[in-house]
Design a protein around this motif. Structure first.
Motif, PDB file in Angstrom:
ATOM      1  N   HIS A   1       0.708  -1.303  -0.667  1.00 48.78           N
ATOM      2  CA  HIS A   1       0.105   0.058  -0.195  1.00 48.78           C
ATOM      3  C   HIS A   1       0.872   1.637  -0.290  1.00 48.78           C
ATOM      4  CE1 HIS A   1       0.481  -0.242   4.595  1.00 48.78           C
ATOM      5  NE2 HIS A   1       0.229   1.411   4.086  1.00 48.78           N
ATOM      6  N   ASP A   2       2.573   0.934   0.482  1.00 44.41           N
ATOM      7  CA  ASP A   2       2.764   2.153   0.159  1.00 44.41           C
ATOM      8  C   ASP A   2       3.188   3.085  -0.630  1.00 44.41           C
ATOM      9  OD1 ASP A   2       3.043   2.412   3.186  1.00 44.41           O
ATOM     10  OD2 ASP A   2       4.609   1.125   3.506  1.00 44.41           O
ATOM     11  N   TYR A   3       3.231   1.855  -1.353  1.00 44.13           N
ATOM     12  CA  TYR A   3       3.833   2.428  -3.245  1.00 44.13           C
ATOM     13  C   TYR A   3       2.925   2.429  -4.012  1.00 44.13           C
ATOM     14  CZ  TYR A   3       8.177   0.511  -1.293  1.00 44.13           C
ATOM     15  OH  TYR A   3       9.446   0.354  -0.933  1.00 44.13           O
ATOM     16  N   VAL A   4       1.577   2.757  -3.969  1.00 41.67           N
ATOM     17  CA  VAL A   4       0.701   2.918  -4.874  1.00 41.67           C
ATOM     18  C   VAL A   4       0.023   4.164  -4.552  1.00 41.67           C
ATOM     19  CG1 VAL A   4      -1.571   2.081  -5.515  1.00 41.67           C
ATOM     20  CG2 VAL A   4      -0.125   0.459  -4.358  1.00 41.67           C
TER      21      VAL A   4
ATOM     22  N   GLU B   1       5.947 -13.537  -3.148  1.00 40.75           N
ATOM     23  CA  GLU B   1       5.361 -13.750  -3.959  1.00 40.75           C
ATOM     24  C   GLU B   1       4.087 -12.803  -4.867  1.00 40.75           C
ATOM     25  OE1 GLU B   1       7.926 -13.510  -6.906  1.00 40.75           O
ATOM     26  OE2 GLU B   1       9.127 -15.129  -6.019  1.00 40.75           O
ATOM     27  N   GLY B   2       3.211 -13.037  -3.785  1.00 42.51           N
ATOM     28  CA  GLY B   2       1.981 -12.559  -3.648  1.00 42.51           C
ATOM     29  C   GLY B   2       2.355 -11.351  -3.694  1.00 42.51           C
ATOM     30  N   ARG B   3       3.013 -10.787  -2.479  1.00 39.25           N
ATOM     31  CA  ARG B   3       2.982  -9.471  -2.194  1.00 39.25           C
ATOM     32  C   ARG B   3       2.987  -8.479  -3.455  1.00 39.25           C
ATOM     33  NH1 ARG B   3       7.432  -8.086   2.369  1.00 39.25           N
ATOM     34  NH2 ARG B   3       5.769  -8.381   3.432  1.00 39.25           N
ATOM     35  N   HIS B   4       4.119  -8.697  -4.805  1.00 39.31           N
ATOM     36  CA  HIS B   4       4.303  -8.333  -5.880  1.00 39.31           C
ATOM     37  C   HIS B   4       3.298  -8.699  -6.552  1.00 39.31           C
ATOM     38  CE1 HIS B   4       8.626 -10.369  -5.438  1.00 39.31           C
ATOM     39  NE2 HIS B   4       8.399  -9.275  -4.137  1.00 39.31           N
TER      40      HIS B   4
ATOM     41  N   LEU C   1       1.226  -4.687  -7.820  1.00 41.91           N
ATOM     42  CA  LEU C   1       1.715  -4.451  -9.034  1.00 41.91           C
ATOM     43  C   LEU C   1       0.197  -3.648  -9.690  1.00 41.91           C
ATOM     44  CD1 LEU C   1       4.366  -6.337 -10.536  1.00 41.91           C
ATOM     45  CD2 LEU C   1       4.481  -4.004 -10.173  1.00 41.91           C
ATOM     46  N   ARG C   2      -0.585  -5.001  -9.417  1.00 37.08           N
ATOM     47  CA  ARG C   2      -2.602  -4.808  -9.333  1.00 37.08           C
ATOM     48  C   ARG C   2      -2.883  -3.441  -9.365  1.00 37.08           C
ATOM     49  NH1 ARG C   2      -3.842  -9.045  -9.851  1.00 37.08           N
ATOM     50  NH2 ARG C   2      -4.149  -9.742 -11.774  1.00 37.08           N
TER      51      ARG C   2
ATOM     52  N   ALA D   1       6.315   3.809 -10.420  1.00 39.89           N
ATOM     53  CA  ALA D   1       5.692   2.894 -10.464  1.00 39.89           C
ATOM     54  C   ALA D   1       7.959   2.021 -10.643  1.00 39.89           C
ATOM     55  CB  ALA D   1       5.694   2.370 -12.361  1.00 39.89           C
ATOM     56  N   ASP D   2       8.827   3.210 -11.263  1.00 34.91           N
ATOM     57  CA  ASP D   2       9.829   2.590 -10.500  1.00 34.91           C
ATOM     58  C   ASP D   2      10.622   2.133  -9.726  1.00 34.91           C
ATOM     59  OD1 ASP D   2      12.656   2.259 -11.991  1.00 34.91           O
ATOM     60  OD2 ASP D   2      12.831   4.590 -11.317  1.00 34.91           O
ATOM     61  N   LYS D   3       9.584   3.307  -8.453  1.00 35.51           N
ATOM     62  CA  LYS D   3      10.122   3.130  -6.927  1.00 35.51           C
ATOM     63  C   LYS D   3       9.311   1.334  -7.111  1.00 35.51           C
ATOM     64  CE  LYS D   3      10.458   6.314  -4.421  1.00 35.51           C
ATOM     65  NZ  LYS D   3       9.991   7.140  -3.711  1.00 35.51           N
TER      66      LYS D   3
END
Ligand SMILES: [Fe+2]
Ligand SMILES: [Fe+2]
Length: 316
Positions: free
Chosen positions: A35-38, A107-110, A114-115, A178-180
């Motif tokens: 959530h921090d990256y969205v 992997e689930g976190r990835h 992304l979604r 997105a890059d981060k």
């Protein structure tokens, strides 16, 4: 795999190495939260809840970034298949079982991250994405009848390939958010690669010939998962043309560094079978290198033609 095979014996001998590397992984891995990256403040409802449905002009991503994001996310999405492959091959007991669980959770976190990014920023068509996910997951992924040693060799290369691909996809988006996010995911993939690479390093010492044969087979037959994904061929071409993932990167940044770590071409402990496998591999790598050079040269010519016409080729 019958329990009496030399490979089953190697797996038993590898168990303490798995435990040691699981500990190492948990020490090294830093907790992070999708959530921090969205950028949630960019989000809004779709038509179903009274808002507006997706349309192409809403996306800030160009065709290349869209293709790469689409492939990367769908690749992550097929996690249940990969979990099944690994859990079936290595079992769910002891250190192997703990690793499989932990790896699956990461992997689930990835896929989640992304979604969330793509849906909130309206980067790709969510309907197309969901339909492709349904198809791809329904078909599932089957790595064939790899032996346990072939499987650990394969995932060593595959995790590093994923790292390179995520990292370069992040750059190709031209979006710092997105890059981060993709850089963060790539860091996880690197740790996954190290885990599997360390197992193969230990396997080389336990059974050099069998390990060498497994490594040669996997390098010579390497394919990313995804061949049965919607538009895979078209998207792979776009990704290669942009330099996000291509034969040159595959040879120079994935295959060669891992083989160097294993000292494949410096070892002197092979019997005739190991020697033969190493020779086959060396010959294959010469061909791969030449093919990569031809690909890069033809891409350069294409970029020059585009530049002459005043078009801007996408590249990372
Ligand atoms: Fe991943
Ligand atoms: Fe991974």
């Amino acid at each position: 795999m019958p329990q009496t095979s030399p490979q089953a014996a190697v797996l038993t001998e590898l168990e303490p190495v798995v435990a040691e590397n699981l500990d190492r992984h948990i020490r090294m891995a830093k907790e992070w939260h999708p959530h921090d990256y969205v950028p949630w403040d960019e989000g809004r409802n779709f038509a179903f809840l009274g808002g507006e449905d997706w349309s192409p002009e809403q996306s800030r991503l160009d065709a290349t970034a869209k293709a790469a994001m689409f492939v990367n996310l769908l690749t992550e999405d097929n996690l249940p298949s990969y979990h099944r492959e690994i859990a079936t091959r290595f079992g769910r007991d002891g250190a192997w079982g703990q690793w499989v669980g932990r790896w699956t959770a990461e992997e689930g976190r990835h896929g989640i991250a992304l979604r969330d990014y793509l849906v909130v920023t309206r980067g790709v068509d969510p309907v197309e994405l969901e339909r492709a996910r349904m198809d791809y997951m329904t078909t599932g992924y089957d790595s064939g009848d790899k032996s346990p040693l072939e499987a650990v060799a394969y995932v060593s290369f595959q995790e590093l390939a994923t790292r390179v691909s995520h990292r370069n996809t992040g750059r190709a988006t031209g979006d710092p958010v997105a890059d981060k996010l993709l850089a963060r995911i790539a860091t996880d993939e690197n740790l996954h690669m190290i885990f599997y690479r360390n197992l193969v390093t230990a396997a080389f010492d336990i059974d050099p010939d069998e390990t060498m044969k497994a490594v040669a087979t996997e390098v010579m037959n390497f394919e990313m998962p995804g061949a049965n994904m919607a538009n895979f061929r078209k998207n792979s071409t776009i990704i290669a043309k942009a330099g996000i993932y291509d034969l040159r990167l595959h040879h120079d940044e994935v295959v060669a560094p891992i083989l160097r770590t294993w000292k494949v071409f410096d070892r002197s402990d092979f019997g005739p079978e190991g020697e033969q496998a190493r020779e086959r591999l060396a010959e294959f790598l010469t061909g791969l290198d030449a093919q990569a050079t031809r690909f890069v040269e033809s891409r350069e010519r294409m970029r020059a033609r585009m530049a002459a016409k005043g078009e801007t080729p996408v590249q990372v």
